[in-house]
Design an enzyme around this catalytic site. Structure first.
Site, PDB file in Angstrom:
ATOM      1  N   LYS A  32      -5.071 -10.523  -6.628  1.00 47.68           N
ATOM      2  CA  LYS A  32      -4.447 -11.441  -6.286  1.00 47.68           C
ATOM      3  C   LYS A  32      -4.711 -12.683  -4.766  1.00 47.68           C
ATOM      4  O   LYS A  32      -4.211 -13.558  -5.237  1.00 47.68           O
ATOM      5  CB  LYS A  32      -3.426 -10.359  -4.900  1.00 47.68           C
ATOM      6  CG  LYS A  32      -2.195 -11.122  -3.948  1.00 47.68           C
ATOM      7  CD  LYS A  32      -0.651  -9.615  -3.497  1.00 47.68           C
ATOM      8  CE  LYS A  32      -1.990  -9.062  -2.713  1.00 47.68           C
ATOM      9  NZ  LYS A  32      -1.982  -9.379  -1.251  1.00 47.68           N
ATOM     10  N   THR A  33      -5.573 -12.075  -3.741  1.00 49.04           N
ATOM     11  CA  THR A  33      -5.972 -13.087  -3.197  1.00 49.04           C
ATOM     12  C   THR A  33      -7.397 -14.063  -3.986  1.00 49.04           C
ATOM     13  O   THR A  33      -6.768 -15.401  -3.853  1.00 49.04           O
ATOM     14  CB  THR A  33      -7.189 -12.299  -2.344  1.00 49.04           C
ATOM     15  OG1 THR A  33      -6.256 -11.036  -1.983  1.00 49.04           O
ATOM     16  CG2 THR A  33      -6.933 -13.470  -1.135  1.00 49.04           C
ATOM     17  N   ASP A 217       1.960 -15.470   0.639  1.00 51.44           N
ATOM     18  CA  ASP A 217       1.100 -14.624   0.211  1.00 51.44           C
ATOM     19  C   ASP A 217       2.226 -13.316   1.420  1.00 51.44           C
ATOM     20  O   ASP A 217       2.882 -13.335   1.743  1.00 51.44           O
ATOM     21  CB  ASP A 217      -0.206 -14.407   1.310  1.00 51.44           C
ATOM     22  CG  ASP A 217      -1.180 -13.071   0.844  1.00 51.44           C
ATOM     23  OD1 ASP A 217      -0.504 -12.639  -0.928  1.00 51.44           O
ATOM     24  OD2 ASP A 217      -2.314 -13.476   0.893  1.00 51.44           O
ATOM     25  N   GLU A 218       1.492 -12.100   0.619  1.00 48.92           N
ATOM     26  CA  GLU A 218       2.585 -10.795   0.591  1.00 48.92           C
ATOM     27  C   GLU A 218       3.674 -11.407   1.243  1.00 48.92           C
ATOM     28  O   GLU A 218       4.985 -11.100   1.867  1.00 48.92           O
ATOM     29  CB  GLU A 218       2.250 -10.117   2.478  1.00 48.92           C
ATOM     30  CG  GLU A 218       0.651 -10.703   2.751  1.00 48.92           C
ATOM     31  CD  GLU A 218       0.419  -8.756   1.765  1.00 48.92           C
ATOM     32  OE1 GLU A 218       0.848  -8.190   1.410  1.00 48.92           O
ATOM     33  OE2 GLU A 218      -1.423  -8.948   2.250  1.00 48.92           O
ATOM     34  N   GLN A 248       4.492  -2.465  -1.863  1.00 52.03           N
ATOM     35  CA  GLN A 248       4.062  -2.725  -1.011  1.00 52.03           C
ATOM     36  C   GLN A 248       4.463  -3.162   0.341  1.00 52.03           C
ATOM     37  O   GLN A 248       3.856  -4.012   1.675  1.00 52.03           O
ATOM     38  CB  GLN A 248       2.636  -3.392  -0.599  1.00 52.03           C
ATOM     39  CG  GLN A 248       1.188  -2.647  -1.634  1.00 52.03           C
ATOM     40  CD  GLN A 248       0.264  -3.665  -1.784  1.00 52.03           C
ATOM     41  OE1 GLN A 248      -0.058  -3.340  -0.845  1.00 52.03           O
ATOM     42  NE2 GLN A 248      -0.356  -4.121  -2.920  1.00 52.03           N
ATOM     43  N   ARG A 602      -5.961   1.936  -1.847  1.00 52.70           N
ATOM     44  CA  ARG A 602      -7.200   1.465  -0.637  1.00 52.70           C
ATOM     45  C   ARG A 602      -8.704   1.562  -1.457  1.00 52.70           C
ATOM     46  O   ARG A 602      -9.554   1.456  -1.550  1.00 52.70           O
ATOM     47  CB  ARG A 602      -6.801   1.101   1.226  1.00 52.70           C
ATOM     48  CG  ARG A 602      -5.701   0.767   1.461  1.00 52.70           C
ATOM     49  CD  ARG A 602      -5.496  -0.511   1.207  1.00 52.70           C
ATOM     50  NE  ARG A 602      -4.710  -0.478  -0.316  1.00 52.70           N
ATOM     51  CZ  ARG A 602      -4.141  -1.820  -0.591  1.00 52.70           C
ATOM     52  NH1 ARG A 602      -4.878  -2.684  -0.401  1.00 52.70           N
ATOM     53  NH2 ARG A 602      -3.464  -1.999  -1.732  1.00 52.70           N
TER      54      ARG A 602
END
Length: 748
Positions: A32-33, A217-218, A248, A602
């Site tokens: 994603k980043t 983002d997010e 998330q 994670r």
DNA sequence: GCGTTACATATTTTT
DNA sequence: TATGTAACGC
């Protein structure tokens, strides 16, 4: 090699998406980043968009910094100050300061954090003669915050019963107090910014025209104001690029609503939606476990996460007798894995639901003599001595700031008590000034001040203190050296002996003051104003000291966006995870599942879930039942061990099929049981991701920054990231695979 | 006005 | 547990 060549087809599609609205639903570990940063690079390089025409919003300052580093690295260009990149709060703060002429405060407003908010609200409740049992400051704060997140100023506040009517009155007063103090709270920053753009066509045009591309983002964690802000920012060009993952979304309690994802589709019918499902982080077993958990949630876009990293190890579930043994199990297991050379300290993270759970873990690390890194917990900025010092500085900077003034007016005690303060407030009210102004007047003119006779017994100490503040302000105006100013304040007030007395074995409070001084030192050239403005927006996450090769302890919330080779999640008991407060609300339960899901995903290689039969709760022992979430995990994914059966009654077992628990007489034995599986693949699997090419002390060469020395090299997101100090003094974090650095000389 | 003590009270997550 | 507040005595 072109930077786009490293992308998979879906990622490529996202990075090169045409103008318009784009929604990238990105599962954990799906890059994603990377998509976000490369999108920015793509826009600048291929689409001739200039950096200052881009706004990129992240959730934390840390994420913003990392993104900036990555983009700069790819572009080989310094972006400082050109691109609008930061958190919602930072970006809005910037706009509010620029456009202060339209707003009910001026450009040097201060920002109230939640503690400040709380004390303001407490005061209002008292002033209005309300019962603080029926109107608990905490919940009032929550309701005001909720209103603000839903675009409601006091005038818009819905009041259909007595309680709401009263909350409205508190809200109104609270807002007035903020204004009088030339202050805004966190929510105000977003709310005023939205209002400004919404009501003022010129301003909206100005920013709307400027931002040709808006990226977020997010996205799943945006609340209503934030979403509306995004719409305003992108209202002229219509280019809104959002990246997120409904699964998330873990900030519902802060007003975040993952349904903004659905709203987004409604508001932008031409929306292009892209799903990223390939996971580059975890083994298939970890992903399967995650999926087993999240599939219990309804109303979501189903995603099939897949990985080509192989099945990997099974999930280990361990049951300890009590919470102390739980902590010992975790720490001992880690210590063995490190001792055997199978892992390094930094490969581990231990996650928990509530900060209170960190205590026993810390004890266990201490007991073993091992280092650890604690994220969050008692926040540095939340500590009393730090808040005191900041309050002194704020009063010097802005004597109108009542919250700060009242905080320190009698710290250390100087004979200014309740009576004195109420006199002060009375005089202030009658002369329609703030208490700060009255205090300064007393300080300047002493017994000649018109207020002096009204102050009664405490007149002298008040005048004395006022004179101090006047002197501090003069010193600051003469010479804006923060550390000098702090030294003067500390000396004048006798703060050092005062706070040292409070030191106990656990905390060295004076050390915290010195730490703040060190931080202030970095702002020496920029001055007090900037120091205070930045301080409020800096979170503890941003102050995490960089990798020191020790395990990390943090909450499940704090771990979002990070990854580790080995993850331990502790406290898998009903009442803890899921938290007791969530048990009776399906929405809350769904959020608890997402939280657990975030924790699981994670893990790159190994996941260990731990619980304790007995646990100390508020000082008294309590028997817990296993988390219902454990029963979601299919048998074939799990190896489980229990310290003993003693605490497991038939009822408790009902959550977990009996076949899944194996009896082990000793917990040491159970480590051995779990250990071989661990050992077999950890090292190999870790290698498969990436191999480190650099180490500390290597001398490197960069086409733009020239020669530098590697400070450290770590693996992040399956990428080698090096921190390099260049000859020109700059320190940069570079991603080896993306950056053009060469080793010119190995460590000598 | 200050400091001590007893008592109550509530305990999630944080930009 | 640990934190805050009310009450009391100095």
């Amino acid at each position: 090699m072109n930077y786009l060549d490293t992308l998979n087809p879906r990622q490529y599609e996202a990075v090169t998406a045409p103008d318009g609205a784009t929604l990238v639903l990105a599962g954990p570990g799906s890059g994603k980043t990377r998509v976000l940063t490369q999108r920015i690079v793509y826009l600048i390089r291929e689409k001739s968009v200039r950096p200052y025409e881009i706004m990129a919003v992240t959730f934390t300052n840390k994420a913003a910094r990392e993104m900036q580093d990555r983009v700069e690295d790819l572009l080989e260009l310094q972006l400082k100050g050109t691109m609008w990149l930061g958190t919602f709060h930072a970006i809005c703060g910037r706009i509010l300061r620029r456009e202060a002429e339209y707003l009910p405060f001026d450009h040097n407003f201060v920002i109230m954090d939640s503690d400040d908010q709380q004390s303001l609200i407490k005061r209002v409740i008292r002033d209005l003669n309300l019962n603080d049992k029926t109107f608990r400051p905490g919940s009032v704060q929550g309701e005001i915050s909720k209103a603000k997140n839903n675009l409601q100023f006091p005038a818009d506040f819905v009041r259909s019963n007595y309680r709401e009517e009263t909350i409205f009155r508190i809200y109104e007063q609270y807002q007035l107090l903020l204004q009088k103090s030339n202050a805004v709270d966190f929510d105000d920053m977003l709310l005023y910014c939205w209002k400004l753009l919404h009501d003022n066509e010129d301003v909206r045009q100005k920013y709307g025209n400027r931002f040709r591309h808006v990226l977020v983002d997010e996205f799943q964690d945006t609340n209503t104001v934030q979403y509306e802000l995004l719409k305003q920012f992108s209202s002229v060009n219509g280019n809104l690029f959002a990246v997120g993952d409904e699964d998330q979304s873990i900030y519902r309690w802060r007003g975040a609503d993952y349904r903004n994802v659905l709203q987004f589709e409604k508001d932008f019918p031409d929306l292009q939606k892209i799903l990223l499902e390939q996971n580059y982080r975890s083994t298939q077993n970890v992903l399967d476990a995650a999926r087993a958990v999240i599939d219990h949630n309804q109303n979501r876009t189903p995603k099939k996460l897949f990985s080509d990293r192989g099945k990997g190890n099974k999930v280990i579930v361990y049951e300890a007798e009590d919470d102390r043994m739980e902590a010992r199990y975790v720490v001992d297991t880690i210590s063995q894995l490190i001792a055997n050379g199978n892992a390094k300290g930094e490969d581990f993270a231990i996650l928990y639901r509530t900060n209170a759970q960190s205590r026993l873990l810390e004890d266990a690390f201490l007991y073993r003599g091992m280092g650890y890194r604690l994220v969050g917990a008692q926040r540095f900025y939340g500590r009393r001595e730090v808040k005191d010092m900041i309050a002194f500085l704020r009063v010097v900077y802005n004597p109108l700031d009542e919250v700060s003034l009242l905080r320190i007016i009698n710290v250390p005690t100087r004979g200014i008590g309740e009576k004195a303060i109420s006199n002060l407030r009375l005089s202030a009210l009658e002369s329609s000034r703030t208490i700060g102004e009255v205090l300064l007047d007393l300080g300047r003119y002493g017994p000649d001040s018109v207020f002096y006779p009204e102050m009664g017994r405490a007149a002298l100490p008040l005048a004395d203190f006022g004179a101090r503040v006047v002197a501090w302000r003069e010193q600051w105006e003469r010479d804006d050296q923060i550390t000098d100013l702090m030294d003067t304040i500390i000396r004048d007030t006798g703060y050092e002996p005062f706070i040292r007395e409070e030191d106990d074995a656990e905390i060295d409070r004076w050390e915290n003051v010195e730490e703040l001084k060190r931080m202030a030192f970095e702002y020496q050239e920029r001055g007090l104003a900037e120091f205070l403005q930045n301080l409020a927006l800096v979170s503890d996450q941003d102050t995490i000291s960089e990798t020191t090769n020790v395990p990390t302890l943090m909450t499940l919330h704090a771990v979002k966006g990070l990854e580790f080779n080995n993850i331990f999640i502790v406290g898998l008991d009903d009442g803890i995870l899921p938290h007791a407060r969530s048990l009776d609300d399906p929405e809350e339960m769904a959020e608890e599942r997402r939280l657990f899901y975030v924790g699981i995903t994670r893990a790159r290689n190994n996941l260990t879930l731990v619980r304790a039969v007995r646990r100390m709760t508020y000082g008294s022992p309590e028997i817990n039942i296993p988390s219902r979430f454990l029963s979601y995990l299919p048998n074939e994914l799990v190896i489980s061990t229990a310290a003993s059966f003693s605490g497991l009654s038939g009822e408790r077992m009902s959550y977990i099929p009996a076949s899944r628990w194996e009896s082990r007489p000793q917990w040491a034995d159970s480590i051995r049981q779990a250990f071989p599986a661990y050992k077999a693949t950890t090292a190999a699997a870790a290698k498969a991701i990436v191999e480190r090419k650099f180490e500390a002390q290597d001398v490197v060469e960069h086409p733009m920054w020239g020669e530098g020395t590697v400070m450290e090299s770590v693996i992040e997101d399956g990428e080698e990231v090096v921190q390099v100090r260049f000859k020109n003094g700059a320190t940069k974090r570079l991603i080896v695979s993306l950056s053009k650095i060469r080793k010119s000389q190995a460590k000598s």
